[in-house]
Design an enzyme around this catalytic site. Structure first.
Site: not given
Length: 227
Positions: A55, A42, A17, A38
């Site tokens: 992220d 999670s 990231t 993306k």
């Protein structure tokens, strides 16, 4: 036609990231219209009852992308586990059709699209009705890839194993980027030298806590391919 690249890594918490954000930032600072996507995320935080795609939020902030970061992620889960397990825990069926729809929607807004993977290259995205591995997503969008690896001890093994797997899946790797690189660390220096000497893939570095990449913009532009 848009151009794209996929960012994967040799494992989890390697710095995908962080590197993704710096790449997009570098391009956008030269007035290149570059976006982010993306498929599954999670470990999201819940704020005021809403899951926040951390992220994506980080990338949007660093790269100065306008809009809601959650719109750049198809599936957002709170549990910090593999996407396929998070989907099981939440009784969610992950669909390639939804991933494709979301990807193409974002792709149509940008000239360049940077896609970030989940975990390392061998990552189950879904084990439900549809069995989806991370490499299936890379292949369906015909994306070349950057492999992010840690600069430290063990990276020769993990990098070469990652590249071997990607070769078996016919995924084109355009660049290796050693993250957390220290120019005074003999292990980091040796790792970069060994990989550079033994692979036919350019090896670049990213210093720890760097605010910018030292990779020339022209080199970054070259590795994005028409999709």
């Amino acid at each position: 036609m848009a151009r794209g690249i996929f960012i994967t890594a040799t494992g989890t918490d390697i710095g995908k990231t962080y590197v993704t954000a710096l790449i997009i930032k570098r391009l956008r600072e030269t007035n290149i219209n570059c976006g982010y996507y993306k498929a599954a995320l999670s470990g999201a935080e819940r704020r005021d009852g809403k899951l926040i795609a951390g992220d994506a939020n980080y990338v949007y902030n660093i790269a100065n992308i306008k809009g809601d970061p959650n719109d750049a992620v198809s599936y957002i889960f709170q549990q910090a586990v593999s996407p396929h397990l998070a989907a099981k825990l939440n009784n969610v069926e992950i669909s390639m059709e939804r991933i494709k729809k979301d990807f193409y929607s974002i792709k149509n807004k940008y000239d360049y699209i940077t896609v970030e993977g989940s975990g390392g290259i061998v990552c189950p995205i879904s084990t439900g009705k549809e069995r989806i591995m991370l490499h299936n997503i890379i292949k369906i969008f015909k994306l070349p890839a950057i492999v992010v690896a840690d600069a430290g001890l063990g990276t020769i093994n993990s990098t070469i194993l990652t590249l071997q797997y990607m070769k078996e899946k016919n995924i084109s790797v355009k660049m290796i980027l050693l993250n957390n690189y220290n120019h005074k660390d003999i292990i980091h220096i040796e790792n970069k030298g060994y990989l550079s000497d033994n692979l036919l893939i350019p090896v670049y570095t990213c210093n720890k806590n760097a605010n910018n990449l030292e990779i020339p913009v022209e080199k970054l532009i070259e590795i994005y391919e028409e999709i």
